[in-house]
Design an enzyme around this catalytic site. Structure first.
Site, PDB file in Angstrom:
ATOM      1  N   THR A 128       6.074 -21.215 -13.144  1.00  0.00           N
ATOM      2  CA  THR A 128       7.229 -20.321 -13.039  1.00  0.00           C
ATOM      3  C   THR A 128       8.270 -20.839 -12.052  1.00  0.00           C
ATOM      4  O   THR A 128       7.930 -21.548 -11.098  1.00  0.00           O
ATOM      5  CB  THR A 128       6.739 -18.916 -12.583  1.00  0.00           C
ATOM      6  OG1 THR A 128       7.863 -18.125 -12.206  1.00  0.00           O
ATOM      7  CG2 THR A 128       5.809 -18.990 -11.376  1.00  0.00           C
ATOM      8  N   ASP A 129       9.507 -20.427 -12.263  1.00  0.00           N
ATOM      9  CA  ASP A 129      10.576 -20.800 -11.307  1.00  0.00           C
ATOM     10  C   ASP A 129      10.373 -20.128  -9.943  1.00  0.00           C
ATOM     11  O   ASP A 129      11.005 -20.514  -8.952  1.00  0.00           O
ATOM     12  CB  ASP A 129      11.964 -20.468 -11.870  1.00  0.00           C
ATOM     13  CG  ASP A 129      12.169 -19.006 -12.242  1.00  0.00           C
ATOM     14  OD1 ASP A 129      11.270 -18.175 -12.010  1.00  0.00           O
ATOM     15  OD2 ASP A 129      13.260 -18.690 -12.780  1.00  0.00           O
ATOM     16  N   GLU A 130       9.476 -19.127  -9.888  1.00  0.00           N
ATOM     17  CA  GLU A 130       9.277 -18.414  -8.615  1.00  0.00           C
ATOM     18  C   GLU A 130       8.646 -19.302  -7.548  1.00  0.00           C
ATOM     19  O   GLU A 130       8.682 -18.968  -6.365  1.00  0.00           O
ATOM     20  CB  GLU A 130       8.430 -17.160  -8.833  1.00  0.00           C
ATOM     21  CG  GLU A 130       9.090 -16.210  -9.813  1.00  0.00           C
ATOM     22  CD  GLU A 130       8.721 -14.759  -9.612  1.00  0.00           C
ATOM     23  OE1 GLU A 130       8.068 -14.425  -8.623  1.00  0.00           O
ATOM     24  OE2 GLU A 130       9.123 -13.961 -10.471  1.00  0.00           O
ATOM     25  N   TYR A 152       2.333 -13.139  -5.810  1.00  0.00           N
ATOM     26  CA  TYR A 152       2.294 -13.748  -7.155  1.00  0.00           C
ATOM     27  C   TYR A 152       2.790 -15.191  -7.092  1.00  0.00           C
ATOM     28  O   TYR A 152       2.119 -16.112  -7.571  1.00  0.00           O
ATOM     29  CB  TYR A 152       3.157 -12.929  -8.131  1.00  0.00           C
ATOM     30  CG  TYR A 152       3.507 -13.690  -9.400  1.00  0.00           C
ATOM     31  CD1 TYR A 152       2.534 -13.964 -10.358  1.00  0.00           C
ATOM     32  CD2 TYR A 152       4.811 -14.136  -9.635  1.00  0.00           C
ATOM     33  CE1 TYR A 152       2.848 -14.676 -11.516  1.00  0.00           C
ATOM     34  CE2 TYR A 152       5.132 -14.844 -10.782  1.00  0.00           C
ATOM     35  CZ  TYR A 152       4.148 -15.111 -11.726  1.00  0.00           C
ATOM     36  OH  TYR A 152       4.464 -15.817 -12.870  1.00  0.00           O
ATOM     37  N   LYS A 156       0.753 -18.714  -7.889  1.00  0.00           N
ATOM     38  CA  LYS A 156       1.164 -19.676  -8.926  1.00  0.00           C
ATOM     39  C   LYS A 156       1.430 -21.046  -8.304  1.00  0.00           C
ATOM     40  O   LYS A 156       1.095 -22.078  -8.881  1.00  0.00           O
ATOM     41  CB  LYS A 156       2.419 -19.176  -9.660  1.00  0.00           C
ATOM     42  CG  LYS A 156       2.213 -17.972 -10.541  1.00  0.00           C
ATOM     43  CD  LYS A 156       1.272 -18.197 -11.702  1.00  0.00           C
ATOM     44  CE  LYS A 156       1.848 -19.085 -12.781  1.00  0.00           C
ATOM     45  NZ  LYS A 156       0.901 -19.214 -13.933  1.00  0.00           N
TER      46      LYS A 156
HETATM   47  P1  NAD Z   1       1.071 -11.458 -19.459  1.00  0.00           P
HETATM   48  O1  NAD Z   1       0.781 -10.684 -18.231  1.00  0.00           O
HETATM   49  O2  NAD Z   1       1.787 -10.816 -20.586  1.00  0.00           O
HETATM   50  O3  NAD Z   1      -0.291 -12.036 -20.067  1.00  0.00           O
HETATM   51  C1  NAD Z   1      -1.270 -12.630 -19.280  1.00  0.00           C
HETATM   52  C2  NAD Z   1      -2.488 -12.844 -20.158  1.00  0.00           C
HETATM   53  O4  NAD Z   1      -3.514 -13.482 -19.379  1.00  0.00           O
HETATM   54  C3  NAD Z   1      -3.087 -11.553 -20.707  1.00  0.00           C
HETATM   55  O5  NAD Z   1      -3.407 -11.714 -22.065  1.00  0.00           O
HETATM   56  C4  NAD Z   1      -4.348 -11.346 -19.867  1.00  0.00           C
HETATM   57  O6  NAD Z   1      -5.358 -10.631 -20.532  1.00  0.00           O
HETATM   58  C5  NAD Z   1      -4.745 -12.794 -19.591  1.00  0.00           C
HETATM   59  N1  NAD Z   1      -5.570 -12.934 -18.383  1.00  0.00           N
HETATM   60  C6  NAD Z   1      -5.304 -12.448 -17.151  1.00  0.00           C
HETATM   61  N2  NAD Z   1      -6.299 -12.775 -16.304  1.00  0.00           N
HETATM   62  C7  NAD Z   1      -7.185 -13.502 -17.025  1.00  0.00           C
HETATM   63  C8  NAD Z   1      -8.418 -14.134 -16.698  1.00  0.00           C
HETATM   64  N3  NAD Z   1      -8.930 -14.069 -15.478  1.00  0.00           N
HETATM   65  N4  NAD Z   1      -9.065 -14.807 -17.683  1.00  0.00           N
HETATM   66  C9  NAD Z   1      -8.571 -14.873 -18.930  1.00  0.00           C
HETATM   67  N5  NAD Z   1      -7.416 -14.276 -19.291  1.00  0.00           N
HETATM   68  C10 NAD Z   1      -6.744 -13.608 -18.343  1.00  0.00           C
HETATM   69  O7  NAD Z   1       1.806 -12.751 -18.966  1.00  0.00           O
HETATM   70  P2  NAD Z   1       3.052 -13.585 -19.547  1.00  0.00           P
HETATM   71  O8  NAD Z   1       4.288 -12.947 -19.111  1.00  0.00           O
HETATM   72  O9  NAD Z   1       2.825 -13.852 -20.977  1.00  0.00           O
HETATM   73  O10 NAD Z   1       2.872 -14.930 -18.698  1.00  0.00           O
HETATM   74  C11 NAD Z   1       2.067 -15.986 -19.185  1.00  0.00           C
HETATM   75  C12 NAD Z   1       2.145 -17.150 -18.217  1.00  0.00           C
HETATM   76  O11 NAD Z   1       3.494 -17.566 -18.078  1.00  0.00           O
HETATM   77  C13 NAD Z   1       1.673 -16.807 -16.808  1.00  0.00           C
HETATM   78  O12 NAD Z   1       0.970 -17.917 -16.300  1.00  0.00           O
HETATM   79  C14 NAD Z   1       2.956 -16.590 -16.023  1.00  0.00           C
HETATM   80  O13 NAD Z   1       2.776 -16.883 -14.657  1.00  0.00           O
HETATM   81  C15 NAD Z   1       3.862 -17.574 -16.714  1.00  0.00           C
HETATM   82  N6  NAD Z   1       5.305 -17.260 -16.669  1.00  0.00           N
HETATM   83  C16 NAD Z   1       5.725 -16.022 -17.087  1.00  0.00           C
HETATM   84  C17 NAD Z   1       7.091 -15.765 -17.130  1.00  0.00           C
HETATM   85  C18 NAD Z   1       7.638 -14.434 -17.599  1.00  0.00           C
HETATM   86  O14 NAD Z   1       8.825 -14.191 -17.472  1.00  0.00           O
HETATM   87  N7  NAD Z   1       6.826 -13.564 -18.160  1.00  0.00           N
HETATM   88  C19 NAD Z   1       7.998 -16.750 -16.736  1.00  0.00           C
HETATM   89  C20 NAD Z   1       7.510 -17.985 -16.303  1.00  0.00           C
HETATM   90  C21 NAD Z   1       6.153 -18.223 -16.296  1.00  0.00           C
HETATM   91  O1  DAU Z   2      11.042 -15.895 -12.964  1.00  0.00           O
HETATM   92  C1  DAU Z   2       9.876 -15.953 -13.726  1.00  0.00           C
HETATM   93  C2  DAU Z   2       9.073 -14.732 -13.455  1.00  0.00           C
HETATM   94  O2  DAU Z   2       9.764 -13.656 -14.064  1.00  0.00           O
HETATM   95  C3  DAU Z   2       7.648 -14.795 -13.964  1.00  0.00           C
HETATM   96  O3  DAU Z   2       6.963 -15.830 -13.303  1.00  0.00           O
HETATM   97  C4  DAU Z   2       6.935 -13.458 -13.723  1.00  0.00           C
HETATM   98  O4  DAU Z   2       5.646 -13.491 -14.308  1.00  0.00           O
HETATM   99  C5  DAU Z   2       7.746 -12.363 -14.378  1.00  0.00           C
HETATM  100  O5  DAU Z   2       7.162 -11.108 -14.074  1.00  0.00           O
HETATM  101  C6  DAU Z   2       9.193 -12.393 -13.893  1.00  0.00           C
HETATM  102  O6  DAU Z   2       9.269 -12.012 -12.491  1.00  0.00           O
HETATM  103  P1  DAU Z   2      10.450 -11.058 -11.945  1.00  0.00           P
HETATM  104  O7  DAU Z   2       9.994 -10.397 -10.736  1.00  0.00           O
HETATM  105  O8  DAU Z   2      11.741 -11.801 -11.900  1.00  0.00           O
HETATM  106  O9  DAU Z   2      10.527 -10.059 -13.191  1.00  0.00           O
HETATM  107  P2  DAU Z   2      10.657  -8.463 -13.292  1.00  0.00           P
HETATM  108  O10 DAU Z   2      10.852  -8.150 -14.741  1.00  0.00           O
HETATM  109  O11 DAU Z   2       9.577  -7.767 -12.563  1.00  0.00           O
HETATM  110  O12 DAU Z   2      12.015  -8.197 -12.520  1.00  0.00           O
HETATM  111  C7  DAU Z   2      13.214  -8.827 -12.917  1.00  0.00           C
HETATM  112  C8  DAU Z   2      14.301  -8.379 -11.967  1.00  0.00           C
HETATM  113  O13 DAU Z   2      14.533  -6.979 -12.145  1.00  0.00           O
HETATM  114  C9  DAU Z   2      13.942  -8.558 -10.504  1.00  0.00           C
HETATM  115  O14 DAU Z   2      15.101  -8.921  -9.781  1.00  0.00           O
HETATM  116  C10 DAU Z   2      13.466  -7.175 -10.076  1.00  0.00           C
HETATM  117  C11 DAU Z   2      14.308  -6.249 -10.927  1.00  0.00           C
HETATM  118  N1  DAU Z   2      13.671  -4.974 -11.302  1.00  0.00           N
HETATM  119  C12 DAU Z   2      12.435  -5.009 -11.858  1.00  0.00           C
HETATM  120  C13 DAU Z   2      11.781  -3.855 -12.208  1.00  0.00           C
HETATM  121  C14 DAU Z   2      10.413  -3.924 -12.837  1.00  0.00           C
HETATM  122  C15 DAU Z   2      14.318  -3.772 -11.100  1.00  0.00           C
HETATM  123  O15 DAU Z   2      15.479  -3.739 -10.611  1.00  0.00           O
HETATM  124  N2  DAU Z   2      13.679  -2.621 -11.452  1.00  0.00           N
HETATM  125  C16 DAU Z   2      12.443  -2.601 -12.002  1.00  0.00           C
HETATM  126  O16 DAU Z   2      11.917  -1.515 -12.292  1.00  0.00           O
END
Ligand code: NAD
Ligand code: DAU
Length: 341
Positions: A128-130, A152, A156
């Site tokens: 992730t970019d985080e 988080y 990561k």
């Molecule tokens: P998500 O939370 O929707 O899904 C996570 C999945 O992992 C679920 O199916 C869950 O059951 C499974 N899981 C969790 N713990 C586990 C374990 N111990 N063993 C096996 N399975 C397990 O997540 P997502 O948003 O699809 O993110 C997927 C990946 O991409 C993550 O690694 C996250 O850090 C990364 N990522 C997410 C975003 C985003 O914006 N969502 C952006 C950049 C990177």
């Molecule tokens: O940047 C990549 C990441 O993006 C992934 O690695 C994470 O798994 C994913 O959860 C996401 O993280 P963020 O914290 O950026 O996403 P979130 O959707 O939680 O929040 C996006 C932005 O919106 C952030 O600035 C917080 C704000 N927010 C979020 C929630 C849930 C609000 O203002 N109100 C809210 O209720």
């Protein structure tokens, strides 16, 4: 690279990736290995099981369970692991960091051990970019210092460092992609875009943290999947690639776009207490991936609009989640006090 184990494949990005890869590569077999936490849902893969019977299978398991991981890799003659499995929600990591350290750090180690033990062709880590921390000016390149700020992001980052250690120490064939915020179908409605879209559909308040001027790069999930595919096929071993649109929008702009797409009033916006340690801005330099021939197909605005329309058309997917006891408990804990103030 034909027999993939996709860990976390029942989650949001993982399920989109599985559908995309099976559709694109007729010679690919995929084992989804997933613990099925609250975020992992079999419904996300229902159509996949039907459409790709014979080339797709599912095993419920924890990536922290070494014996179970080893057995899955051997039983299905896996040659590649793509690791999406993680605890992923920043707000939950502030409530309960332990499971993030367990899955995102120790679980990554277990998968790397399996990749090493069974001489896999590739281990790919979804990151992730985080990990770069907040970027107030400029854009993060893959060589930038890692300055994670939430539990988080720190988990990561630790996972990434472990992946790189296996490359440096044993030349395990690894690659890493670092994606920006994904949006699209099947995202659990705790993340901001599906949360706001579904709240707006129900005429509920949209809780914007703080001033709403934080910036995120909202990319369409299939653009991210194409980027991962590109790195799996053309990426250099031991390398990291950023994946995003390369543009950002403020949260308040995103919120107004969600409301406009649904024809809902801006009076639904409610500024609430900010997230602790809230990262102000993420911004990626994606030129390294572009140099491989990849390009994002959606702008941030197109990605958000398309996602909001999916939620409007797929209430059958999210209503059961939002009406469940687990979700209601989380919502009350996260927003109860904030929304009443
Ligand atoms: P998500 O939370 O929707 O899904 C996570 C999945 O992992 C679920 O199916 C869950 O059951 C499974 N899981 C969790 N713990 C586990 C374990 N111990 N063993 C096996 N399975 C397990 O997540 P997502 O948003 O699809 O993110 C997927 C990946 O991409 C993550 O690694 C996250 O850090 C990364 N990522 C997410 C975003 C985003 O914006 N969502 C952006 C950049 C990177
Ligand atoms: O940047 C990549 C990441 O993006 C992934 O690695 C994470 O798994 C994913 O959860 C996401 O993280 P963020 O914290 O950026 O996403 P979130 O959707 O939680 O929040 C996006 C932005 O919106 C952030 O600035 C917080 C704000 N927010 C979020 C929630 C849930 C609000 O203002 N109100 C809210 O209720």
């Amino acid at each position: 690279m034909r027999r993939l184990m996709v860990t976390g494949g029942a989650g949001f990005i993982g399920s989109n990736f599985v559908r995309y890869m099976l559709g694109k590569y007729p010679d690919t077999f995929i084992l989804v290995y997933d613990k099925l936490t609250y975020a992992g849902r079999m419904e996300n893969l229902e159509d996949v099981a039907e459409a790709f019977a014979g080339r797709y299978t599912f095993v419920q398991g924890d990536i922290c369970n070494m014996a179970a991981v080893d057995s899955a890799v051997q039983t299905y003659a896996i040659d590649t692991i793509v690791n999406f499995a993680a605890e992923t929600h920043v707000d939950r990591s502030l409530m309960e960091p332990g499971s993030f350290i367990q899955t995102d750090v120790y679980g990554t180690f277990v998968l790397l051990e399996a990749a090493k033990k069974f001489n896999l062709e590739r281990y790919h880590q979804i990151s992730t970019d985080e990990v770069y921390g907040q970027v107030l000016t400029g854009r993060s390149t893959e060589k930038d210092q890692l300055e994670p700020r939430s539990p988080y992001a720190a988990s990561k980052t630790s996972g990434d460092l472990m992946v790189l250690a296996y490359w440096e120490s044993w030349k395990l064939p690894v690659t890493i992609t670092r994606g920006s915020n994904n949006v699209g179908p099947y995202q659990y409605p705790e993340k901001v875009v599906p949360l706001f879209a579904t709240n707006a559909i129900d005429n509920q308040a949209l809780p914007v943290y703080g001033d709403g001027l934080q910036m995120r790069d909202y990319q369409y999930v299939l653009d991210h999947c194409e980027g991962i595919d590109m790195v799996l096929h053309r990426g250099a071993l031991g390398q990291i690639y950023n994946v995003g649109t390369g543009e950002e929008m403020t949260n308040i702009e995103m919120t107004k776009l969600v409301l406009a797409t649904l024809g809902k009033p801006e009076s639904l916006i409610k500024h609430v207490e900010d997230r602790a340690g809230h990262d102000r801005r993420y911004a990626l330099d994606v030129s390294k991936l572009r140099a491989l021939g990849w390009e994002s197909r959606h702008s941030c605005a197109q990605a958000v609009e398309k996602t909001v329309r999916w939620y409007a058309e797929n209430e059958h997917w999210w209503r059961p989640i939002k009406s469940g006891a687990l979700y209601k408990e989380y919502y009350a804990q996260q927003y109860g006090k904030r929304l009443s103030e």
